[in-house]
Design an enzyme around this catalytic site. Structure first.
Site, short mmCIF file in Angstrom:
data_model
loop_
_atom_site.label_atom_id
_atom_site.label_comp_id
_atom_site.label_asym_id
_atom_site.label_seq_id
_atom_site.Cartn_x
_atom_site.Cartn_y
_atom_site.Cartn_z
CB SER A 121 -1.06 -0.06 1.43
OG SER A 121 -1.91 1.17 1.33
NE ARG A 179 -14.83 16.81 26.19
CZ ARG A 179 -15.17 17.83 25.23
NH1 ARG A 179 -15.88 17.37 24.23
NH2 ARG A 179 -14.56 18.85 25.63
N GLY A 192 6.22 7.78 -7.73
CA GLY A 192 4.93 7.67 -7.85
C GLY A 192 4.26 8.05 -6.36
CG LEU A 196 6.99 5.75 -17.36
CD1 LEU A 196 7.28 4.92 -18.35
CD2 LEU A 196 5.93 6.92 -17.98
CE LYS A 248 6.93 0.99 -14.16
NZ LYS A 248 5.64 1.78 -13.63
CD GLU A 307 -4.56 12.44 13.36
OE1 GLU A 307 -5.07 13.19 14.10
OE2 GLU A 307 -4.17 12.76 12.11
#
Length: 614
Positions: free
Chosen positions: A120, A466, A152, A183, A242, A359
């Site tokens: 990912s 909370r 990329g 690319l 590439k 985060e």
């Protein structure tokens, strides 16, 4: 052949071999990303032969370097490196992407030399920063972290969170190797071969930046040596082509994610097969040395009738655990005063890491720390975990241990409004592989479950509230993960109310209202939403035949669905009414928010009364 010393010709030959084996792997599988592998082959040949310090026979040696393929789709190249290092056989390469093979389409820790799962895009550098942080601040070891990135993925915001974090922390043991091959998947990247543009941006974050020809092995070698001498993290911007070496696909659009058209011809064009074996420099073996100073755990206790926020009980328990668990580290997203991780920071400042409002990087850092054997707790508002969801998802794929906490959950936070209300978090975390999801209702249960999180594995999520809430349980109570508490019951109950967290208190109030009407209600505190207490829920279904679930969460994927899942294939299927937040909230007091959402005591009692009347 075995190579003890390396030179220009050997490095060049090794690069060609890595290209050939990457082409072969994708051809064996009939799929994969060989062109993305070909562009980075020279970069990895020099690293493997000259700069990587790794003992492939002792993957757990804490002195080993870490190599992370952030561009995980270039896995054929990584596996070709393992063949060259003698870690895997050429025969195993033939099973790339096959069912049951360790050589998966994107790298995972199914292989002992892979620190974390990648693929990912935009995550590897952040995780590498976390590993580098562990080496600099906790392990005090001089290993290096090498991260192969694609140009990329520099479009991902998480990459820039990582650049800023590593630069701010001056992680000199971190090197980003950026394969600028121009690319992407569907065409040119945003800046193509304009490495100067990347250099300006990355150097602005405090990095040392080197621009090179990514196919010049001598310049690559010099760049790695330069990185090792830098007092700052180093980014090597390597201009490459590439599909390098195969005319049919070199610098060609439309070739991404496909085997080369003719593998046999491509291998011949690359010079044919070879069997160079590299003796990778192995660091001296060092036994893992867990931090000492363990003590018996004494978590804070609270008396029944006190009013304490579960977020406060979490923070105090965490600080106490810091004395008992010297491997425990805590990360914050610049909300430690609200999540109460500030208690830990005050008592254990050397193991508290401020990641600021980032985060994704906070989670990536936690993953890196976990990969080095530390136990991370990371906390932010429940709503903001959605920003980091993909990092948490990939952490589950990596099999790392993370303890995550979301405070300020649900409409009960009051006037701040919907942007601050975590209303999807239970569903999100329940859906993760091997996850544990906990939602306590009072201070003592929170303290016990915070401690229990440290003893489990995988992704653990604790949801806190909370507002101050009454302490319902005595300090002698126990709260096993996967359990629940029946707070009110009789032999002749008419209906069961299942709640968790803030709604437990509303459910108890509803039971009192129902009793005035002659309706007997059983109340279950389902503090463990995953795993869930199937036996107690099925018993309630059989005894009462009617269940009302009530949660401060959207109706989809949370407590109500956890109850329904537990009743699947049950011999008795009760009538179930799910109460949850069904309309977009605005600003209002906590009591008004619960009433508007239909999850306050009166609303719960009305739903149960109607169900019992049927």
């Amino acid at each position: 052949m075995s190579v003890a010393s390396v030179d220009h010709d050997m490095l060049t030959a090794l690069g060609r071999q890595l290209r050939v084996d990457a082409v072969r792997a994708a051809d064996f599988a009939g799929s994969g990303h060989p062109t993305s592998s070909l562009s980075a082959a020279d970069l990895m040949a020099v690293l493997l032969a000259r700069h990587l310090r790794y003992d492939f026979e002792a993957a757990q040696n804490p002195a080993n370097d870490h190599l992370i393929f952030s561009k995980g789709h270039a896995s054929p190249l990584l596996y070709a490196m393992y063949v060259a290092a003698g870690a895997i056989s050429d025969e195993e390469l033939r099973w790339y992407r096959s069912s049951g093979s360790r050589l998966q389409g994107h790298p995972t820790p199914a292989l002992p030399w892979v620190s974390v799962a990648t693929g990912s895009l935009g995550q590897g550098l952040g995780v590498g920063a976390g590993i580098a942080l562990a080496g600099e601040r906790l392990d005090r070891r001089d290993f290096r972290v090498w991260v192969l990135c694609g140009d990329g993925e520099l479009a991902e915001g998480s990459m820039w969170e990582a650049f800023e974090y590593a630069g701010y922390e001056r992680l000199r043991n971190l090197t980003a190797i950026v394969d600028v091959n121009r690319l992407g998947q569907r065409g040119p990247t945003r800046y193509g071969w304009d490495t100067a543009t990347y250099a300006r941006r990355i150097s602005a974050f405090g990095w040392h930046v080197v621009e090179i020809d990514g196919h010049d092995v001598d310049r690559i070698d010099a760049a790695y040596a330069e990185a090792a001498e830098s007092a700052r993290p180093t980014a090597i911007l390597a201009r490459t082509r590439k599909g390098k070496g195969v005319r049919a696909v070199e610098d060609a659009e439309g070739a991404h994610g496909k085997p080369v058209p003719n593998a046999e011809s491509a291998i011949a064009e690359l010079g044919g097969r070879s069997e160079i074996r590299v003796e990778v420099a192995a660091p001296e073996y060092e036994r893992p040395s867990p931090p000492g100073g363990e003590r018996a755990l004494a978590i804070p206790v609270y008396e029944r009738g006190e009013s304490v926020a579960t977020r406060t009980a979490f923070g105090r328990a965490l600080a106490a655990m810091g004395h008992a668990r010297p491997d425990l580290v805590v990360l914050d997203g610049e909300v430690s005063d609200s999540t109460r991780t500030a208690y830990f920071a005050d008592e254990h400042p050397d193991r508290f890491f401020e990641c600021y409002i980032a985060e994704q990087q906070m989670t990536a850092t936690a993953v890196g720390l976990s990969a080095r054997g530390w136990l991370p707790f990371a906390a932010t508002f429940a709503a903001f975990w959605s920003r980091a969801h993909d990092f948490v998802r990939m952490a589950a794929v990596s099999g790392v241990d993370l303890c995550l906490v979301g405070s300020h959950a649900g409409v009960s936070i009051g006037e701040d409004g919907p942007s601050q209300m975590g209303l999807e978090d239970l569903a999100t975390f329940r859906a993760l592989w091997r996850s544990t999801v906990l939602y306590p209702c009072d201070a003592n249960s929170t303290a016990h479950l915070t401690a229990a999180m440290a003893e489990h594995s995988g992704i653990r999520y604790l949801r806190t509230t909370r507002a101050d809430t009454p302490v319902l349980y005595g300090p002698e109570e126990t709260f096993p993960v996967g359990g629940s508490k029946v707070l009110r019951s009789s032999e002749f109950d008419d209906v069961t109310i299942v709640a968790a967290g803030i709604t437990v208190h509303e459910a108890l109030g509803a039971a009192e209202l129902l009793a005035d009407d002659g309706v007997r209600a059983r109340v279950v505190d389902l503090y463990s939403l995953k795993p869930v207490d199937v036996a107690t829920l099925r018993r309630a279904a059989a005894d009462t035949g009617r269940i009302v679930t009530v949660e401060d969460h959207w109706p989809e994927g949370g407590l109500g669905d956890a109850v329904l899942d537990a009743l699947t294939e049950s011999t008795v299927m009760p009538t179930v009414v799910k109460l949850g937040v069904s309309a977009l909230p605005g600003s209002a007091t906590p009591a008004e928010q619960l009433r508007h959402a239909g999850i306050d005591a009166e609303s719960v009692a009305e739903a149960a009364r109607e169900l019992a009347g049927e």
